[in-house]
Write a protein that holds these residues in place. Sequence first.
Motif, PDB file in Angstrom:
ATOM      1  N   PRO A 104       6.901  -5.379  -7.951  1.00 49.27           N
ATOM      2  CA  PRO A 104       6.252  -5.102  -6.665  1.00 49.27           C
ATOM      3  C   PRO A 104       6.852  -3.897  -5.939  1.00 49.27           C
ATOM      4  O   PRO A 104       6.135  -3.131  -5.302  1.00 49.27           O
ATOM      5  CB  PRO A 104       6.473  -6.401  -5.879  1.00 49.27           C
ATOM      6  CG  PRO A 104       6.545  -7.454  -6.930  1.00 49.27           C
ATOM      7  CD  PRO A 104       7.256  -6.811  -8.082  1.00 49.27           C
ATOM      8  N   SER A 105       8.169  -3.717  -6.061  1.00 45.66           N
ATOM      9  CA  SER A 105       8.807  -2.590  -5.386  1.00 45.66           C
ATOM     10  C   SER A 105       8.440  -1.247  -6.000  1.00 45.66           C
ATOM     11  O   SER A 105       8.684  -0.198  -5.397  1.00 45.66           O
ATOM     12  CB  SER A 105      10.337  -2.769  -5.410  1.00 45.66           C
ATOM     13  OG  SER A 105      10.808  -2.890  -6.741  1.00 45.66           O
ATOM     14  N   ALA A 106       7.847  -1.249  -7.214  1.00 43.10           N
ATOM     15  CA  ALA A 106       7.442   0.002  -7.864  1.00 43.10           C
ATOM     16  C   ALA A 106       6.015   0.410  -7.508  1.00 43.10           C
ATOM     17  O   ALA A 106       5.571   1.497  -7.879  1.00 43.10           O
ATOM     18  CB  ALA A 106       7.577  -0.128  -9.386  1.00 43.10           C
ATOM     19  N   VAL A 107       5.300  -0.460  -6.797  1.00 36.45           N
ATOM     20  CA  VAL A 107       3.894  -0.198  -6.469  1.00 36.45           C
ATOM     21  C   VAL A 107       3.802   0.730  -5.261  1.00 36.45           C
ATOM     22  O   VAL A 107       4.319   0.422  -4.189  1.00 36.45           O
ATOM     23  CB  VAL A 107       3.138  -1.511  -6.197  1.00 36.45           C
ATOM     24  CG1 VAL A 107       1.690  -1.227  -5.800  1.00 36.45           C
ATOM     25  CG2 VAL A 107       3.183  -2.412  -7.427  1.00 36.45           C
ATOM     26  N   GLN A 108       3.138   1.875  -5.443  1.00 34.50           N
ATOM     27  CA  GLN A 108       2.968   2.830  -4.347  1.00 34.50           C
ATOM     28  C   GLN A 108       1.806   2.443  -3.442  1.00 34.50           C
ATOM     29  O   GLN A 108       1.844   2.630  -2.229  1.00 34.50           O
ATOM     30  CB  GLN A 108       2.743   4.227  -4.923  1.00 34.50           C
ATOM     31  CG  GLN A 108       3.908   4.740  -5.767  1.00 34.50           C
ATOM     32  CD  GLN A 108       3.583   6.024  -6.490  1.00 34.50           C
ATOM     33  OE1 GLN A 108       2.455   6.529  -6.439  1.00 34.50           O
ATOM     34  NE2 GLN A 108       4.570   6.579  -7.191  1.00 34.50           N
ATOM     35  N   MET A 109       0.752   1.925  -4.041  1.00 35.92           N
ATOM     36  CA  MET A 109      -0.427   1.440  -3.318  1.00 35.92           C
ATOM     37  C   MET A 109      -1.248   0.608  -4.303  1.00 35.92           C
ATOM     38  O   MET A 109      -0.955   0.599  -5.502  1.00 35.92           O
ATOM     39  CB  MET A 109      -1.273   2.601  -2.759  1.00 35.92           C
ATOM     40  CG  MET A 109      -1.793   3.551  -3.828  1.00 35.92           C
ATOM     41  SD  MET A 109      -2.851   4.878  -3.192  1.00 35.92           S
ATOM     42  CE  MET A 109      -4.392   3.979  -2.975  1.00 35.92           C
ATOM     43  N   ILE A 110      -2.228  -0.094  -3.788  1.00 29.25           N
ATOM     44  CA  ILE A 110      -3.113  -0.889  -4.629  1.00 29.25           C
ATOM     45  C   ILE A 110      -4.497  -0.243  -4.617  1.00 29.25           C
ATOM     46  O   ILE A 110      -5.055   0.044  -3.551  1.00 29.25           O
ATOM     47  CB  ILE A 110      -3.217  -2.349  -4.151  1.00 29.25           C
ATOM     48  CG1 ILE A 110      -1.869  -3.059  -4.315  1.00 29.25           C
ATOM     49  CG2 ILE A 110      -4.303  -3.091  -4.923  1.00 29.25           C
ATOM     50  CD1 ILE A 110      -1.444  -3.268  -5.764  1.00 29.25           C
ATOM     51  N   LEU A 111      -5.022  -0.004  -5.825  1.00 28.19           N
ATOM     52  CA  LEU A 111      -6.368   0.538  -5.972  1.00 28.19           C
ATOM     53  C   LEU A 111      -7.335  -0.638  -6.134  1.00 28.19           C
ATOM     54  O   LEU A 111      -7.247  -1.394  -7.103  1.00 28.19           O
ATOM     55  CB  LEU A 111      -6.420   1.451  -7.202  1.00 28.19           C
ATOM     56  CG  LEU A 111      -7.747   2.123  -7.520  1.00 28.19           C
ATOM     57  CD1 LEU A 111      -8.166   3.053  -6.381  1.00 28.19           C
ATOM     58  CD2 LEU A 111      -7.640   2.913  -8.825  1.00 28.19           C
ATOM     59  N   HIS A 112      -8.249  -0.802  -5.182  1.00 28.08           N
ATOM     60  CA  HIS A 112      -9.195  -1.918  -5.208  1.00 28.08           C
ATOM     61  C   HIS A 112     -10.485  -1.461  -5.890  1.00 28.08           C
ATOM     62  O   HIS A 112     -11.137  -0.520  -5.435  1.00 28.08           O
ATOM     63  CB  HIS A 112      -9.489  -2.400  -3.789  1.00 28.08           C
ATOM     64  CG  HIS A 112      -8.303  -3.017  -3.115  1.00 28.08           C
ATOM     65  ND1 HIS A 112      -8.005  -4.366  -3.183  1.00 28.08           N
ATOM     66  CD2 HIS A 112      -7.313  -2.454  -2.375  1.00 28.08           C
ATOM     67  CE1 HIS A 112      -6.906  -4.607  -2.508  1.00 28.08           C
ATOM     68  NE2 HIS A 112      -6.460  -3.469  -2.003  1.00 28.08           N
ATOM     69  N   LEU A 113     -10.826  -2.127  -6.984  1.00 25.31           N
ATOM     70  CA  LEU A 113     -12.025  -1.799  -7.750  1.00 25.31           C
ATOM     71  C   LEU A 113     -13.072  -2.889  -7.564  1.00 25.31           C
ATOM     72  O   LEU A 113     -12.743  -4.021  -7.187  1.00 25.31           O
ATOM     73  CB  LEU A 113     -11.683  -1.660  -9.230  1.00 25.31           C
ATOM     74  CG  LEU A 113     -10.657  -0.581  -9.584  1.00 25.31           C
ATOM     75  CD1 LEU A 113     -10.389  -0.587 -11.086  1.00 25.31           C
ATOM     76  CD2 LEU A 113     -11.131   0.795  -9.139  1.00 25.31           C
ATOM     77  N   PRO A 114     -14.341  -2.574  -7.834  1.00 20.28           N
ATOM     78  CA  PRO A 114     -15.386  -3.610  -7.727  1.00 20.28           C
ATOM     79  C   PRO A 114     -15.093  -4.784  -8.652  1.00 20.28           C
ATOM     80  O   PRO A 114     -14.517  -4.623  -9.732  1.00 20.28           O
ATOM     81  CB  PRO A 114     -16.653  -2.863  -8.159  1.00 20.28           C
ATOM     82  CG  PRO A 114     -16.370  -1.424  -7.906  1.00 20.28           C
ATOM     83  CD  PRO A 114     -14.900  -1.249  -8.169  1.00 20.28           C
TER      84      PRO A 114
END
Length: 235
Positions: A104-114
């Motif tokens: 989780p600490s490596a995640v820069q942002m979350i890309l939300h897809l359909p």
Amino acid sequence: MNFTQMHECLRVELRRRIERGTLSISLLARQTGFGMSHLSNFLHSRRQLSLEGLDRMLATQHMACEDLLELGAHAGPGSSADEEACMVPVVSHNSALFEPYIRPSAVQMILHLPAGALRSLKPKAVATRRSWQRFVAVRIAHSDALPMDPLLFPDALAVIDRHYNVLAPYRTGRPNLYAVPNGAHLTLRYVDFAEARLVLRPLNLSFPVDLIEIGPDASPGEYIAGRVVLTINEL
């Protein structure tokens, strides 16, 4: 967060990875040295791990206590494997290359897809990658995008299927776009294999073809981070 809550966050995360197909109880047993019955009891909330066992489990999954804290803060009721597949972590090139499971600490942002956008994609992975977390996304720098112009714009996001790293066309007559290591970074190119070399072909013919030597006993797939399944260009 207390000790019991840490156990629960870890248990939920391990079950999510098993549901995604990036982990199995037998693989977890080999990684940790725990018996499968011991792990099954833990995963089904019938027993807890010792403090030493918790540390061992975190180490094999490339996680730290801070990751459990973040998981606990963001966990929501009713999440499913399908929902997770639509939420792709955007990470550094280094994490996409070397982290089987994205912390989780490596995640820069979350890309939300359909919903269902990635569900139907078929994997073809070399054996060493089948247990890795499947989908990640990276941002492509200006200099890396130019050889693939006009397919890629500077600062594009590329979603990578790390369970597809064999040199076989996904669709007949259409070349795959692969993410290939270039030092600690990823290069996006069309890839062929000839004379023990990976041949990296740009779309923009003003840029050169690059070659990567591979070892005599190595599989070409071991040099491929994954197939690019989606690109998002920011205008």
